[in-house]
Design a protein around this motif. Structure first.
Motif, PDB file in Angstrom:
ATOM      1  N   GLY A  77      49.256  34.395  32.042  1.00 11.33           N
ATOM      2  CA  GLY A  77      48.504  34.907  30.988  1.00 11.33           C
ATOM      3  C   GLY A  77      47.412  35.903  31.654  1.00 11.33           C
ATOM      4  N   GLY A  78      47.780  37.215  31.178  1.00  9.08           N
ATOM      5  CA  GLY A  78      46.811  38.225  31.506  1.00  9.08           C
ATOM      6  C   GLY A  78      47.777  39.259  32.311  1.00  9.08           C
ATOM      7  N   VAL A  79      47.015  40.533  32.365  1.00  5.70           N
ATOM      8  CA  VAL A  79      47.970  41.824  32.632  1.00  5.70           C
ATOM      9  C   VAL A  79      47.838  41.735  34.253  1.00  5.70           C
ATOM     10  N   GLY A  80      46.740  41.328  34.906  1.00  5.63           N
ATOM     11  CA  GLY A  80      46.535  41.765  36.533  1.00  5.63           C
ATOM     12  C   GLY A  80      47.408  40.684  37.140  1.00  5.63           C
ATOM     13  N   ILE A  81      48.152  40.857  38.242  1.00  3.14           N
ATOM     14  CA  ILE A  81      49.089  39.755  38.874  1.00  3.14           C
ATOM     15  C   ILE A  81      48.919  40.059  40.197  1.00  3.14           C
ATOM     16  N   SER A 231      37.643  45.243  35.957  1.00  2.73           N
ATOM     17  CA  SER A 231      39.123  44.962  36.453  1.00  2.73           C
ATOM     18  C   SER A 231      39.328  43.727  37.670  1.00  2.73           C
ATOM     19  N   ARG A 232      38.854  44.040  38.459  1.00  2.00           N
ATOM     20  CA  ARG A 232      38.893  42.939  39.743  1.00  2.00           C
ATOM     21  C   ARG A 232      37.759  43.290  40.499  1.00  2.00           C
ATOM     22  N   GLY A 233      37.171  42.038  40.971  1.00  2.00           N
ATOM     23  CA  GLY A 233      36.103  42.254  41.993  1.00  2.00           C
ATOM     24  C   GLY A 233      36.317  43.126  43.056  1.00  2.00           C
ATOM     25  N   PRO A 279      30.950  35.762  33.772  1.00  2.00           N
ATOM     26  CA  PRO A 279      32.134  34.978  34.574  1.00  2.00           C
ATOM     27  C   PRO A 279      33.569  35.461  33.939  1.00  2.00           C
ATOM     28  N   HIS A 280      34.102  36.587  34.085  1.00  2.74           N
ATOM     29  CA  HIS A 280      35.427  37.034  33.965  1.00  2.74           C
ATOM     30  C   HIS A 280      35.971  36.455  32.549  1.00  2.74           C
ATOM     31  N   ILE A 281      35.181  36.988  31.821  1.00  2.00           N
ATOM     32  CA  ILE A 281      35.311  36.549  30.032  1.00  2.00           C
ATOM     33  C   ILE A 281      36.065  37.813  29.226  1.00  2.00           C
TER      34      ILE A 281
HETATM   35  O1  LIG Z   1      41.735  39.649  34.072  1.00  3.05           O
HETATM   36  C1  LIG Z   1      42.259  39.474  32.886  1.00  3.05           C
HETATM   37  C2  LIG Z   1      43.439  40.197  32.941  1.00  3.05           C
HETATM   38  O2  LIG Z   1      44.440  40.306  34.209  1.00  3.05           O
HETATM   39  O3  LIG Z   1      44.506  40.276  31.848  1.00  3.05           O
END
Ligand SMILES: O=CC(=O)O
Length: 316
Positions: A77-81, A231-233, A279-281
């Motif tokens: 669930g989410g785009v980042g892998i 994006s990512r920390g 918090p990453h929302i």
């Molecule tokens: O962090 C959110 C995503 O990867 O979609």
């Protein structure tokens, strides 16, 4: 019908996991087993063909993966892998999918929300005579690093604020795309950093983007500029960011992502006046959550049926 449904593993339902509406969507096609049920009844392991991964839970470490011999797909669930080792999973015969596009609007909204909130914070602090006045967003320069689907949506929103839009990306977008949002390509990221009033990070986390914004990059930014990260920390060197904010070599930062998440309570970033941290929302709206879950279900169904997965993640 019910007994023919393939089995899928989730973390939990409720506060620490998926909302009930999401699980109901999954249950239309899958028999859902929670991680707790699985731990209590390991004999279920041979039935589980899908792991629905939400907030990186249930953690797909080698002990979980090796205990699921029938696993066909990890539907993220989410785009980042960046939290998944796709080549290793593929080598074990496990495919990986994600949910691109459906997350873009909510994430772009979050970027603009953070950008505006950081200026609101200055106005509030100014009222208490604790810092300088707010910086006008309308008409300012927005620099977007990472002009994928989310970056483009941010540009559309920036346009609504009459912002001058610069972007840096591996590839230049088409002229039509650029014209649609009035965006100007900066092949050299440093040019963008020097010029932007708001620098927004919208890149994937990869080995190339880890630490992309460090001491040097922060030193190129205007002293009046704000850094926004959705994006990512790990795209930002946090120690360098702390220093830049303390010394006020940049004006502010607004972050939806950090490392680790959450930050420990004594982390210096949490104790600065010129920062906002959420918090990453970025994707946490009901509409986007349900679209993500539907996409996860579609991906997982295709995988168990041996069909082409609509959003299969291939190794780079
Ligand atoms: O962090 C959110 C995503 O990867 O979609």
């Amino acid at each position: 019908m019910a007994q023919n449904r393939p089995c899928a593993l989730i973390s939990e339902v409720g506060r620490e996991g998926l909302i009930q509406e999401a699980v109901d969507l999954m249950k239309q096609h899958f028999e859902i087993i929670t991680h707790r049920e699985f731990l209590q009844n390991p004999s279920l392991s041979s039935k589980i063909q899908v792991v629905f991964l939400w907030d990186n839970k249930p953690k797909p470490d080698s002990s979980l993966i090796s205990s699921l011999p029938a696993l066909k797909v990890i539907a993220n669930g989410g785009v980042g892998i960046d939290h998944l080792d796709v080549p290793r999973l593929n080598a074990l015969g496990i495919r990986v999918s994600n949910t691109p596009h459906v997350v873009s609007n909510a994430t772009a909204d979050m970027a603009m929300g953070l950008l505006l909130a950081s200026e609101t914070q200055f106005r509030e602090q100014y009222m208490k005579r604790q810092c300088e006045m707010g910086f006008e967003v309308t008409g300012s320069t927005l620099g977007i690093i990472g002009m994928g689907h989310i970056g483009f949506k941010i540009a559309q929103r920036g346009r609504g604020f009459d912002m001058k839009i610069l972007y840096h990306n591996r590839n230049k977008r088409s002229c039509e795309d650029e014209q649609a949002v009035g965006a100007v390509y900066c092949k050299n990221m440093e040019d963008l950093l020097r010029e932007a009033d708001f620098v927004v990070l919208a890149v994937n986390l990869t080995p190339q983007t880890t630490g992309l914004i460090g001491h040097k990059e922060l030193s190129l930014m205007k002293t009046t500029a704000t850094l926004v990260n959705i994006s990512r920390g790990r795209v930002v060197d946090q120690d360098a960011l702390v220093e830049a904010l303390q010394k006020r070599t940049i004006r502010a930062a607004a972050l939806d992502v950090t490392y680790p998440e959450p930050l420990p309570r004594d982390h210096p970033l949490l104790h600065l006046p010129n920062i906002i941290i959420t918090p990453h929302i970025g994707t946490d709206t009901l509409a986007t959550t349900l679209k993500m879950v539907q996409t996860m279900v579609d991906n997982a169904l295709a995988a168990v049926q041996g069909q082409q997965i609509p959003n299969e993640v291939k190794p780079l």
